[in-house]
Design an enzyme around this catalytic site. Structure first.
Site, PDB file in Angstrom:
ATOM      1  N   ASP A 103       0.865  -1.176   0.000  1.00  0.00           N
ATOM      2  CA  ASP A 103       0.000   0.000   0.000  1.00  0.00           C
ATOM      3  C   ASP A 103       0.902   1.227   0.000  1.00  0.00           C
ATOM      4  O   ASP A 103       1.225   1.790   1.052  1.00  0.00           O
ATOM      5  CB  ASP A 103      -0.920  -0.025   1.212  1.00  0.00           C
ATOM      6  N   VAL A 104       1.315   1.633  -1.206  1.00  0.00           N
ATOM      7  CA  VAL A 104       2.307   2.699  -1.345  1.00  0.00           C
ATOM      8  C   VAL A 104       1.735   3.953  -2.010  1.00  0.00           C
ATOM      9  O   VAL A 104       2.339   5.013  -1.956  1.00  0.00           O
ATOM     10  CB  VAL A 104       3.541   2.202  -2.125  1.00  0.00           C
ATOM     11  N   LYS A 105       0.591   3.828  -2.676  1.00  0.00           N
ATOM     12  CA  LYS A 105      -0.137   4.949  -3.287  1.00  0.00           C
ATOM     13  C   LYS A 105       0.770   5.900  -4.052  1.00  0.00           C
ATOM     14  O   LYS A 105       0.690   7.120  -3.913  1.00  0.00           O
ATOM     15  CB  LYS A 105      -0.946   5.703  -2.234  1.00  0.00           C
ATOM     16  N   ARG A 106       1.625   5.346  -4.886  1.00  0.00           N
ATOM     17  CA  ARG A 106       2.512   6.177  -5.692  1.00  0.00           C
ATOM     18  C   ARG A 106       1.745   6.774  -6.865  1.00  0.00           C
ATOM     19  O   ARG A 106       0.741   6.224  -7.318  1.00  0.00           O
ATOM     20  CB  ARG A 106       3.697   5.362  -6.202  1.00  0.00           C
TER      21      ARG A 106
END
Length: 305
Positions: A103-106
């Site tokens: 879950d890095v939402k880049r």
């Protein structure tokens, strides 16, 4: 990797992902004490505490679930030692044959987007050597910059047989400030959902695309619409439990075959020992409380089918 995720969901009968989002205040005192005795009250000590906390939860739940979802911000707050704990967590979960959703939402464009994709899903070449880095199986991505931001991730996913979950309609209360805005008479999240379906056509597994979507559990009516718009996209559903999403409200996210969605719970699982319902386990047995919370969540979700 989407085929493996679907297979593991079928095997466990658990469309569930455990969010490994540790705050130091979540970690029982006995784990913190031991870590601080070894490393002092330092960033290294904090990172060791959250790693040991995660390890206990993984050990207690890996046979029940198909996947975990570590949220990188919870690790980045402890700097480089925190990122090392994130890496240990990813590696250990994969040793237990769990799917790892980073879950890095880049969200960026061009070479920057490609670098993010390489760091989390791909390989980097250094001289004659090639290295896998964080090496998650899926990553969450923000689509706000359009195809320029998504294509580099899709290219790496094709090379590595990995996948994405793209933010479409998030569970937070203010998400509607942008996501619900009407464009040509339709909300923005529908336009994004259509684009996710198109991106997914270019990277398909056996039954579902490698390119999935994030749609919050707190908006079931919107979930119903998006399920129709993205019939081949797996939906990652945050917001169950602590954020107010209910099992009954999850029905629209699933296809008729009972597949098509995987539901996340973070605090409700990893902090279960703090809940009155599971208080009997105590802090020393926090992982057993997490296991029981997973069992209860699986039963709750499967009750809707």
């Amino acid at each position: 990797m989407i085929n493996k995720l679907v297979k593991k969901i079928k095997e466990t009968n658990a469309p569930v992902v455990v969010g490994l989002d540790p705050m130091l205040g979540y970690v029982p005192e006995h784990i913190q004490t031991k870590a601080f005795e070894e490393y002092g009250e330092t960033l290294e000590g904090a990172a060791e505490a959250i790693w040991q906390y995660n390890k206990g939860i993984i050990d207690a739940t890996y046979d029940l679930i198909p996947a975990v979802k570590p949220q990188i911000a919870m690790y980045e707050q402890f700097g480089v030692p925190g990122l090392a704990a994130f890496q240990k967590t990813v590696n250990y979960a994969k040793q237990k044959d769990l799917i790892v959703i980073g879950d890095v939402k880049r969200g960026d464009i061009g070479s920057t987007s490609a670098a993010y994709a390489t760091g989390h899903l791909g390989k980097i070449r250094v001289g004659n050597n090639t290295y896998s880095l964080f090496d998650e199986d899926f990553a969450t991505v923000n689509p706000y910059l359009g195809t320029d931001g998504i294509k580099p991730f899709v290219d790496v996913c094709k090379e590595e047989n990995k996948g994405l979950f793209i933010l479409v309609k998030t569970s937070n209360p203010s998400s509607g400030e942008f996501q619900d805005r009407l464009i040509d008479g339709r909300p923005l999240y529908e336009w994004v959902g259509e684009q996710v379906a198109k991106w997914g056509e270019d990277h398909m597994g056996d039954d579902y695309s490698y390119i999935g979507a994030v749609v919050g559990a707190t908006y079931p009516e919107m979930g119903k619409v998006l399920r129709k718009i993205m019939p081949k996209s797996y939906i990652l559903v945050p917001g169950y439990g602590a954020q107010g999403g209910t099992a009954e409200g999850l029905k629209p996210y699933f296809n008729a075959d009972g597949l098509g969605a995987i539901v996340n719970s973070s605090r409700g699982i990893i902090c279960a020992y703090k809940d009155d319902k599971y208080a009997k386990f105590g802090a020393e047995n926090y992982a057993d409380a997490s296991r029981q919370a997973v069992i209860d969540m699986i039963e709750d979700i499967n009750s809707i089918f």
